[in-house]
Motif scaffolding. Structure first.
Motif, PDB file in Angstrom:
ATOM      1  N   GLU A 173       0.827  -1.209   0.000  1.00  0.00           N
ATOM      2  CA  GLU A 173       0.000   0.000   0.000  1.00  0.00           C
ATOM      3  C   GLU A 173       0.861   1.259   0.000  1.00  0.00           C
ATOM      4  N   LEU A 174       1.945   1.257   0.742  1.00  0.00           N
ATOM      5  CA  LEU A 174       2.850   2.405   0.734  1.00  0.00           C
ATOM      6  C   LEU A 174       3.485   2.588  -0.643  1.00  0.00           C
ATOM      7  N   ALA A 175       3.858   1.484  -1.272  1.00  0.00           N
ATOM      8  CA  ALA A 175       4.459   1.548  -2.609  1.00  0.00           C
ATOM      9  C   ALA A 175       3.464   2.105  -3.624  1.00  0.00           C
ATOM     10  N   LYS A 176       2.182   1.741  -3.493  1.00  0.00           N
ATOM     11  CA  LYS A 176       1.153   2.275  -4.392  1.00  0.00           C
ATOM     12  C   LYS A 176       1.062   3.795  -4.287  1.00  0.00           C
ATOM     13  N   GLN A 177       1.397   4.315  -3.115  1.00  0.00           N
ATOM     14  CA  GLN A 177       1.362   5.756  -2.897  1.00  0.00           C
ATOM     15  C   GLN A 177       2.692   6.424  -3.250  1.00  0.00           C
ATOM     16  N   GLY A 178       3.612   5.635  -3.785  1.00  0.00           N
ATOM     17  CA  GLY A 178       4.908   6.175  -4.188  1.00  0.00           C
ATOM     18  C   GLY A 178       5.924   6.225  -3.057  1.00  0.00           C
ATOM     19  N   LEU A 179       5.624   5.620  -1.933  1.00  0.00           N
ATOM     20  CA  LEU A 179       6.534   5.608  -0.781  1.00  0.00           C
ATOM     21  C   LEU A 179       7.303   4.292  -0.772  1.00  0.00           C
ATOM     22  N   LYS A 180       8.444   4.292  -1.441  1.00  0.00           N
ATOM     23  CA  LYS A 180       9.214   3.062  -1.584  1.00  0.00           C
ATOM     24  C   LYS A 180      10.460   3.034  -0.709  1.00  0.00           C
ATOM     25  N   ASN A 181      10.950   4.155  -0.286  1.00  0.00           N
ATOM     26  CA  ASN A 181      12.150   4.210   0.556  1.00  0.00           C
ATOM     27  C   ASN A 181      11.764   4.442   2.006  1.00  0.00           C
ATOM     28  N   VAL A 182      10.971   3.525   2.532  1.00  0.00           N
ATOM     29  CA  VAL A 182      10.498   3.618   3.906  1.00  0.00           C
ATOM     30  C   VAL A 182      11.340   2.692   4.777  1.00  0.00           C
ATOM     31  N   PHE A 183      11.804   3.212   5.906  1.00  0.00           N
ATOM     32  CA  PHE A 183      12.567   2.399   6.853  1.00  0.00           C
ATOM     33  C   PHE A 183      11.586   1.846   7.877  1.00  0.00           C
ATOM     34  N   PHE A 184      11.665   0.551   8.150  1.00  0.00           N
ATOM     35  CA  PHE A 184      10.766  -0.116   9.091  1.00  0.00           C
ATOM     36  C   PHE A 184      11.535  -0.551  10.329  1.00  0.00           C
ATOM     37  N   SER A 185      10.907  -0.404  11.475  1.00  0.00           N
ATOM     38  CA  SER A 185      11.518  -0.815  12.734  1.00  0.00           C
ATOM     39  C   SER A 185      10.418  -1.195  13.719  1.00  0.00           C
ATOM     40  N   ASN A 186      10.832  -1.563  14.914  1.00  0.00           N
ATOM     41  CA  ASN A 186       9.896  -1.873  15.991  1.00  0.00           C
ATOM     42  C   ASN A 186      10.363  -1.226  17.283  1.00  0.00           C
ATOM     43  N   THR A 187       9.422  -1.008  18.179  1.00  0.00           N
ATOM     44  CA  THR A 187       9.743  -0.438  19.484  1.00  0.00           C
ATOM     45  C   THR A 187      10.638  -1.376  20.278  1.00  0.00           C
ATOM     46  N   VAL A 188      10.357  -2.662  20.203  1.00  0.00           N
ATOM     47  CA  VAL A 188      11.198  -3.666  20.858  1.00  0.00           C
ATOM     48  C   VAL A 188      11.711  -4.647  19.816  1.00  0.00           C
ATOM     49  N   ARG A 189      12.769  -5.350  20.145  1.00  0.00           N
ATOM     50  CA  ARG A 189      13.447  -6.230  19.192  1.00  0.00           C
ATOM     51  C   ARG A 189      13.102  -7.702  19.328  1.00  0.00           C
ATOM     52  N   CYS A 190      12.368  -8.067  20.346  1.00  0.00           N
ATOM     53  CA  CYS A 190      12.052  -9.476  20.553  1.00  0.00           C
ATOM     54  C   CYS A 190      10.548  -9.643  20.706  1.00  0.00           C
ATOM     55  N   SER A 191      10.089 -10.873  20.506  1.00  0.00           N
ATOM     56  CA  SER A 191       8.667 -11.120  20.693  1.00  0.00           C
ATOM     57  C   SER A 191       8.339 -11.021  22.175  1.00  0.00           C
ATOM     58  N   THR A 192       7.120 -10.666  22.454  1.00  0.00           N
ATOM     59  CA  THR A 192       6.667 -10.494  23.830  1.00  0.00           C
ATOM     60  C   THR A 192       5.740 -11.650  24.200  1.00  0.00           C
TER      61      THR A 192
END
Length: 84
Positions: free
Chosen positions: A29-48
């Motif tokens: 969906e982001l790519a459809k809007q032309g947003l292809k250089n998006v950096f993805f992360s999470n608040t925490v690094r492990c499953s809870t």
């Protein structure tokens, strides 16, 4: 930059955020809007426990990683997803 609350099963398996079913949908969906250089992360690094919301202790333990990523990426916007 898109920040989720915690990794799910696929994210833990691949060691990358937003690669599961919903992550693929979001990326498409982001790519459809032309947003292809998006950096993805999470608040925490492990499953809870039970894939629930991270506790304040989880967030505190992982905070420096997220702070580092934000400083390195220098995003124009940060989109926070999830209850956290």
């Amino acid at each position: 930059m898109v920040v989720g609350q915690n990794p799910g099963f696929e994210e833990m398996r691949e060691h990358r955020p937003f690669v599961g079913r919903s992550g693929k949908l979001l990326r498409a969906e982001l790519a459809k809007q032309g947003l292809k250089n998006v950096f993805f992360s999470n608040t925490v690094r492990c499953s809870t426990p039970n894939d629930g919301a991270p506790s304040p202790q989880h967030i505190k333990a992982c905070r420096e990683y997220l702070d580092y990523e934000i400083a390195r990426v220098k995003p124009k916007f940060v989109v926070a997803l999830g209850a956290t």
